[in-house]
Enzyme design. Structure first.
Site, PDB file in Angstrom:
ATOM      1  N   GLU A 117       4.909  -5.690   7.890  1.00 62.00           N
ATOM      2  CA  GLU A 117       4.135  -4.516   8.539  1.00 62.00           C
ATOM      3  C   GLU A 117       4.765  -4.458   9.872  1.00 62.00           C
ATOM      4  OE1 GLU A 117       1.835  -5.701   4.879  1.00 62.00           O
ATOM      5  OE2 GLU A 117       2.522  -6.861   6.707  1.00 62.00           O
ATOM      6  N   GLY A 129       0.791  -1.115  -0.068  1.00 62.51           N
ATOM      7  CA  GLY A 129       0.222  -0.197   0.002  1.00 62.51           C
ATOM      8  C   GLY A 129       0.784   1.220  -0.207  1.00 62.51           C
TER       9      GLY A 129
END
Length: 331
Positions: A136, A64
């Site tokens: 992440e 993202g």
């Protein structure tokens, strides 16, 4: 300007991810365009198969647009943060429920959001150049895009290993653990894509690529060390493995992650193991809204993607100092 290109021919609707300078990182416009295209094609009789490819030889989709999300979070624009993740997760759900074969060709990096637009599909083709990860925790976030659903359903310990450490796997290993369905050598991928585009069908396109693949992953060690849902137990077991080089590498990865993110990730994976994808995505959205307001997120993104000094100052700095109450406020 759109960062995706689309075409329909011979019953095949192709989506080409086309933001090469950003390694096809998904910004809000790309997510919106993907949703619009996939929604339209779901009811279009001229589209029998959806094929997703990349214009970049380096990446399928590197994730993202985290820097933009950080900017919104720092500006206090919580509405933009919520819109982004809600839109992205809506696309993930759409792909998982898609009424037609959805085929992703991964020849390069597929991380984070890149897995969200591939792993939920029916056919995931990878090459030796595929580099797959959910990294992440290193940026003070957590594996999202439905990872709390698909990671717990991998072989013993593998989901927790990938989720906590952000470890990277190559193409054949991705097939072996179930993140991909077919392995195709990179120099043959264009030929496979052309057969699909011709309308000949998936069976013909993949006929020569159904043999089992060999994996070099230490699945026994992964099951032993990461079979627990407790971050303390995982870290303690790895630290106690004196003389095990692989365990030492995993300790280093855990030490580079946000301690808070490690506990948030473990909690999500534990709950996701008995939840539907829709329930996981709903839980992830709530978690994303909260964790992006935590100082570790802005600091982690700064260290990895903005200043790139790889030296974040997470608060608290160790897993021993993370309180259960702080985790419960996020998940």
């Amino acid at each position: 300007m759109s960062y995706i290109r689309t075409s329909v021919s011979n019953g095949v609707g192709e989506i080409i991810l086309d933001r090469p300078k950003a390694l096809n990182a998904l910004d809000q416009s790309m997510i919106d365009d993907l949703h619009e295209t996939l929604t339209a094609w779901a009811d279009d009789d001229s589209v029998e198969i959806v094929l997703v490819t990349s214009s970049s030889d380096r990446a399928f989709c590197a994730g993202g647009d985290i820097r933009a999300i950080r900017d919104s979070a720092l500006a206090g624009d919580t509405a933009a943060v919520t819109k982004y993740f809600a839109s992205e997760y809506r696309v993930n759900q759409l792909i998982a429920e898609y009424p037609k074969p959805y085929v992703a060709l991964v020849d390069g990096a597929a991380m984070g959001g890149g897995l969200g637009i591939s792993v939920h599909g029916e056919i995931r083709v990878v090459t030796e150049k595929a580099l797959i990860a959910m990294p992440e925790t290193a940026i003070g976030f957590f594996p999202d895009v439905g990872a709390s659903y698909f990671l717990p359903r991998l072989p013993a310990g593998v989901g927790m290993w990938l989720g906590l450490t952000g470890a990277r796997v190559r193409g054949s290993d991705a097939v072996a653990i179930g993140l991909a369905t077919h392995y195709v050598p990179s120099d043959q991928l264009a030929g496979v894509a052309d057969v699909i585009r011709s309308g000949a069908g998936l069976a013909e396109a993949l006929a020569d690529h159904r043999d089992p693949v060999e994996s070099t992953l230490p699945l026994g060690k992964i099951a032993d060390y990461f079979g627990d849902v407790s971050v303390d137990a995982v870290a303690g077991g790895l630290r106690g493995a004196v003389g095990d080089d692989w365990a030492e590498e995993m300790v280093a990865l855990l030490d580079s992650a946000s301690p808070t993110s490690l506990f948030v990730t473990a909690r999500l994976l534990e709950e996701g193991g008995s939840s539907s994808l829709a329930e996981c995505l709903e839980r992830e959205l709530s978690t994303a809204e909260k964790i992006t307001a935590h100082p570790d997120f802005a600091e982690g993104v700064r260290a990895v993607l903005v200043d790139k000094d790889r030296n974040p100052s997470f608060v608290p700095p160790t897993i021993d100092e993370v309180s259960p109450e702080a985790v419960a406020e996020i998940v």
